[in-house]
Design an enzyme around this catalytic site. Sequence first.
Site, PDB file in Angstrom:
ATOM      1  N   GLY A  13      -9.404   5.397  -8.129  1.00 24.27           N
ATOM      2  CA  GLY A  13      -8.172   4.636  -8.398  1.00 24.27           C
ATOM      3  C   GLY A  13      -7.713   4.574  -9.837  1.00 24.27           C
ATOM      4  N   SER A  19      -4.377   0.981 -15.183  1.00 24.39           N
ATOM      5  CA  SER A  19      -5.012   0.835 -13.868  1.00 24.39           C
ATOM      6  C   SER A  19      -6.124  -0.214 -13.909  1.00 24.39           C
ATOM      7  CB  SER A  19      -5.635   2.159 -13.416  1.00 24.39           C
ATOM      8  OG  SER A  19      -4.646   3.116 -13.182  1.00 24.39           O
ATOM      9  N   ILE A  20      -6.201  -1.011 -12.859  1.00 21.75           N
ATOM     10  CA  ILE A  20      -7.298  -1.974 -12.747  1.00 21.75           C
ATOM     11  C   ILE A  20      -8.631  -1.221 -12.713  1.00 21.75           C
ATOM     12  CG2 ILE A  20      -8.349  -3.692 -11.226  1.00 21.75           C
ATOM     13  CD1 ILE A  20      -5.489  -4.603 -10.501  1.00 21.75           C
ATOM     14  N   LEU A  95      -7.630   1.394  -4.806  1.00 22.87           N
ATOM     15  CA  LEU A  95      -6.430   2.212  -4.575  1.00 22.87           C
ATOM     16  C   LEU A  95      -5.615   1.645  -3.422  1.00 22.87           C
ATOM     17  CD1 LEU A  95      -7.093   4.173  -1.816  1.00 22.87           C
ATOM     18  CD2 LEU A  95      -8.773   5.012  -3.462  1.00 22.87           C
ATOM     19  N   TYR A 158       6.225  -8.132  -0.754  1.00 21.92           N
ATOM     20  CA  TYR A 158       4.904  -7.493  -0.624  1.00 21.92           C
ATOM     21  C   TYR A 158       4.776  -6.848   0.766  1.00 21.92           C
ATOM     22  CZ  TYR A 158       0.076  -6.705  -2.120  1.00 21.92           C
ATOM     23  OH  TYR A 158      -1.106  -6.127  -2.503  1.00 21.92           O
ATOM     24  N   LYS A 165      -3.513  -5.493   3.189  1.00 20.40           N
ATOM     25  CA  LYS A 165      -4.551  -6.277   2.504  1.00 20.40           C
ATOM     26  C   LYS A 165      -5.291  -7.202   3.492  1.00 20.40           C
ATOM     27  CE  LYS A 165      -4.086  -4.667  -1.710  1.00 20.40           C
ATOM     28  NZ  LYS A 165      -4.958  -3.565  -2.123  1.00 20.40           N
ATOM     29  N   THR A 196       1.120  -2.596 -13.353  1.00 18.45           N
ATOM     30  CA  THR A 196       0.491  -1.274 -13.232  1.00 18.45           C
ATOM     31  C   THR A 196       1.497  -0.360 -12.523  1.00 18.45           C
ATOM     32  OG1 THR A 196      -0.413  -1.741 -11.044  1.00 18.45           O
ATOM     33  CG2 THR A 196      -1.840  -2.267 -12.920  1.00 18.45           C
ATOM     34  N   ALA A 198       1.148   0.968  -9.542  1.00 19.26           N
ATOM     35  CA  ALA A 198       1.283   0.546  -8.142  1.00 19.26           C
ATOM     36  C   ALA A 198       2.101  -0.733  -8.035  1.00 19.26           C
ATOM     37  CB  ALA A 198      -0.100   0.365  -7.508  1.00 19.26           C
TER      38      ALA A 198
END
Length: 258
Positions: A13, A19-20, A95, A158, A165, A196, A198
């Site tokens: 990811g 990026s996290i 990801l 979302y 999720k 980010t 995403a």
Amino acid sequence: MLNLSGKRALVTGIANNRSIAWGIAQQLAQGGAELGITYLPDEKGRFEKKVKELVEPLNPTLFLPCNVEDEAQVEETFAQVKENWGKLDILIHCLAFANKDDLVGDFSNLSRDGFQTALNISAYSLTRLAKAAKPLMTEGGSIVTLTYLGGVRVISNYNVMGIAKAALEMSVRYLAAELGPQNIRVNAISAGPIRTLASSAVGGILDMIHHVENIAPLRRTVTQTEVGNTAAFLCSDLASGITGQIIYVDAGYEIMGL
Ligand code: NAD
């Protein structure tokens, strides 16, 4: 003391320095873990070049293409882990993907394809990667994924990612129950909103961040490093009694009502 030396960690990811997963990789390396990095390949090889340059200072001993939609690439990734490392201790699943059109407006407009794409890449992939990691985690292990409050509550725009999720969080529990007897722990970090690549696809992300800054007990949102620190803790022996959990790293936002 947090000590990850002797542990081998596969991190998915990383797209860029926001990026996290990049925050997580840095904290795992700081803890002493040996890193393997996977990236999403594209036709022109741009991602590969960018990610390779970024991660170089962390001296990864594996650097592999892995599109989680591609069975052959998933199999080859874990074949390489087996051949080069012999075992795996840590898997970071960081990801997600949904079509941009499905991250704005009326939820009911969601198409069958849009649903399948988001759920396949963002939720099913955890189970697929865990299945491949299971036989390699011969000395126990830790699997960490990333989730968001939109999988538990309705968050504007979302949309389909909230459904993904929710599926991801439940997958964490089923995987934790299955893999626990092998001393493989499976947890999720529910991060507050961070800018980010995403998250910029979600309509109104900046407004979401400002809202959190006004409401969260800590009056701010969180950084990639803070998420990385929690991931490093979850991957360490300090967290040996924790599995199947969703840990909020969100400056406390999740507790707030009116
Ligand atoms: P990011 O864009 O940096 O990372 C998303 C990654 O997913 C990219 O590296 C991309 O290459 C990868 N990816 C997409 N499709 C893929 C595929 N088919 N195969 C392999 N990799 C693929 O964004 P991020 O915000 O760091 O996202 C990482 C995780 O954190 C996601 O699960 C996201 O939902 C979660 N998260 C993000 C936030 C936030 O506000 N940024 C909050 C909570 C949770």
